[in-house]
Design an enzyme around this catalytic site. Structure first.
Site, PDB file in Angstrom:
ATOM      1  N   CYS A 255      -2.015   8.892-125.082  1.00 32.02           N
ATOM      2  CA  CYS A 255      -2.561   9.957-124.460  1.00 32.02           C
ATOM      3  C   CYS A 255      -3.892   9.530-123.798  1.00 32.02           C
ATOM      4  O   CYS A 255      -4.824   8.974-124.516  1.00 32.02           O
ATOM      5  CB  CYS A 255      -2.886  11.294-125.639  1.00 32.02           C
ATOM      6  SG  CYS A 255      -4.180  12.469-124.638  1.00 32.02           S
ATOM      7  N   ASN A 256      -3.954   9.786-122.640  1.00 29.29           N
ATOM      8  CA  ASN A 256      -5.204   9.170-121.964  1.00 29.29           C
ATOM      9  C   ASN A 256      -6.442   9.866-121.922  1.00 29.29           C
ATOM     10  O   ASN A 256      -7.527   8.990-122.476  1.00 29.29           O
ATOM     11  CB  ASN A 256      -4.804   9.073-120.315  1.00 29.29           C
ATOM     12  CG  ASN A 256      -3.699   8.044-120.029  1.00 29.29           C
ATOM     13  OD1 ASN A 256      -4.027   6.874-120.007  1.00 29.29           O
ATOM     14  ND2 ASN A 256      -2.581   8.488-119.793  1.00 29.29           N
TER      15      ASN A 256
ATOM     16  N   THR B 197      -9.154  17.981-123.592  1.00 26.57           N
ATOM     17  CA  THR B 197     -10.088  18.570-122.315  1.00 26.57           C
ATOM     18  C   THR B 197     -10.704  19.567-122.683  1.00 26.57           C
ATOM     19  O   THR B 197     -11.917  19.524-122.335  1.00 26.57           O
ATOM     20  CB  THR B 197      -8.832  18.775-121.250  1.00 26.57           C
ATOM     21  OG1 THR B 197      -8.408  17.754-120.504  1.00 26.57           O
ATOM     22  CG2 THR B 197      -9.610  19.815-120.083  1.00 26.57           C
TER      23      THR B 197
ATOM     24  N   LYS C 212       3.384  20.880-119.880  1.00 28.61           N
ATOM     25  CA  LYS C 212       2.944  21.206-121.017  1.00 28.61           C
ATOM     26  C   LYS C 212       3.359  22.675-121.421  1.00 28.61           C
ATOM     27  O   LYS C 212       3.852  22.866-122.502  1.00 28.61           O
ATOM     28  CB  LYS C 212       1.508  21.309-121.196  1.00 28.61           C
ATOM     29  CG  LYS C 212       0.800  19.980-121.453  1.00 28.61           C
ATOM     30  CD  LYS C 212      -0.698  20.004-121.859  1.00 28.61           C
ATOM     31  CE  LYS C 212      -1.433  19.073-121.813  1.00 28.61           C
ATOM     32  NZ  LYS C 212      -1.257  17.843-122.993  1.00 28.61           N
TER      33      LYS C 212
ATOM     34  N   CYS D 202      -2.198  10.437-117.124  1.00 30.18           N
ATOM     35  CA  CYS D 202      -2.079  11.426-118.080  1.00 30.18           C
ATOM     36  C   CYS D 202      -0.279  11.525-118.422  1.00 30.18           C
ATOM     37  O   CYS D 202       0.285  11.362-117.623  1.00 30.18           O
ATOM     38  CB  CYS D 202      -2.297  12.764-117.356  1.00 30.18           C
ATOM     39  SG  CYS D 202      -1.753  14.290-118.467  1.00 30.18           S
TER      40      CYS D 202
ATOM     41  N   ALA E 260      -7.256  11.457-124.608  1.00 29.99           N
ATOM     42  CA  ALA E 260      -7.978  11.370-126.003  1.00 29.99           C
ATOM     43  C   ALA E 260      -8.484  10.037-125.944  1.00 29.99           C
ATOM     44  O   ALA E 260      -9.385   9.674-127.263  1.00 29.99           O
ATOM     45  CB  ALA E 260      -6.690  11.169-127.037  1.00 29.99           C
TER      46      ALA E 260
END
Lengths: 260, 260
Positions: B102-103, B68, B188, B217, B105
């Site tokens: 990982c979306n 991000t 996270k 996500c 990415a």
């Protein structure tokens, strides 16, 4: 990236972007236990952001020959050379700490250690778990060992505990059969887990005089983790012990939830 | 094994003992999501014994630059070349199917695909999830997208849904802030998850007219998996969709619990 000709590249993790020490996980023995190990490793690491976590390479080699079968039947395929070869690959890719989250496979661990150079530190799940269990049980009471038939037959934990002067306790036949059911018919088969059966097995060992019960099979660790036994003082879980040893060896702090 | 001189060995998985096709997982984005992906992959595979499961190699590259941050700030470190390099390493080791759980990415996915040869099949989490979501929502109602700020800004899902003729719905500011909290401050950060907040976020999107909510996500996938939302008809979970696509692409059957 596509401009790089294949021949100019090493099949190795880029040391410029991977954080040392890279942890290598010899996984797939079994596959569910490896996934839980990776999850516990993440949760046990004190890390406020993604980038603070360990860099890890996992060989989830599910098709590795069955470890118990090889111990019980000398004509069965030998997983030793397979695991040793994978260990060499992980070292060549860039792993500097190596772990094998399978207790039964530690019967074959000499072949793995001999395959590695001095550059790699191998952390033994059996030695770390035995040390914690002996400390928790005290000198007066034996450590009960719950593991596969192959692990028990090979005396993996009995020998490791004996080396540090700790008596061990082996489940009688009927109890071992219940442990086999939990490991093979439930966790490894992806079937529902009989939580009460697991609880009764632990009770039986404690009632028989054991100081603590070692979960010396990572399939039992899956039950411990996913069915509400984390924090149970009767139990020393091998997969958790290996995760804690890994975090510490790699120079990270243990997360508050896993501190003791 | 120790008798082999290092120079004679390739750092490649032994095709004699690894079952094709080997699945390569570009992991660590984030680390917790990768562990859950591996766990879901195991549970979604119909496999009565360890050896029936997929052989997988996982690069848990936690220290990969934040995705991000790179989308929002052009001066931040670029994760694209890092992920592409890891993809090349996984191919050279022996992976034939490659996934990136990982979306966000997937904004950088062109660099990854360009780094791979035709021998490797790359499965896109965004394309598989979008297809399922469009099918479930129907043509009349938009698909709500819950994702990171970077993912939303880059329009990763909006564009993928548009390509298949499906309208998408973007959370208003306050809802996006709640999603950010769940992703960054809770999952996270390894902090406790506010299950009710997650549930209210889903409700808000459905009440606004969305046909389904895509969890775009993989940190949100962790909440979905670990806090009792599996089976919730309001939700299409990207991590689950990628796991199902992986099992199928590798020629295995889906386990009864994950069949539909």
């Amino acid at each position: 990236m596509s401009a790089l000709p294949p021949s100019s590249e090493q099949a190795a993790l880029d040391p410029g972007t991977w954080s040392a020490p890279v942890v290598g996980v010899l996984g797939g023995l079994g596959p569910a236990a490896t996934a839980v190990f990776l999850d516990v490793l993440v949760r046990a690491t004190s890390a406020p952001t993604d980038q603070d976590h360990l860099d890890v390479i996992v060989s989830q080699h599910s098709s590795t020959p069955d470890r118990t079968a090889a111990i019980l039947d000398p004509t069965a395929p030998d997983p030793g050379p397979v695991i040793a070869r994978d260990a060499r690959v992980l070292e060549r890719i860039g792993a500097e700490i190596l772990v094998l989250p399978c207790n039964t496979a530690h019967h074959f661990v000499r072949a793995v250690q001999e395959a590695l150079s001095d550059r790699v530190r191998f952390l033994s799940i059996v030695e770390h778990t035995s040390a914690t269990a002996a400390h928790r049980a005290g000198a007066e009471r034996p450590v009960a060992v719950f593991a596969t038939e192959g692990n028990m037959r090979a005396g993996v934990y009995r020998d490791a505990l004996e080396r540090i002067g700790q008596p061990s306790w082996e489940p009688p036949r009927a109890l071992q059969e219940s442990i086999n059911t939990l490991i093979y018919d439930q966790v490894k088969a992806g079937a529902p887990v009989d939580r009460d059966l697991f609880d009764r097995c632990i009770d039986e060992a404690i009632d028989a005089g054991a100081g603590v019960v070692v979960l010396g099979c990572t399939e039992l660790s899956v039950i411990f983790d996913q069915h509400g036994f984390r924090g149970d003082e009767r139990i020393v879980d091998s997969l958790t012990e290996l995760a804690l040893a890994t975090v510490t060896a790699a120079g990270k702090d243990i997360s508050p939830a896993f501190r003791r």
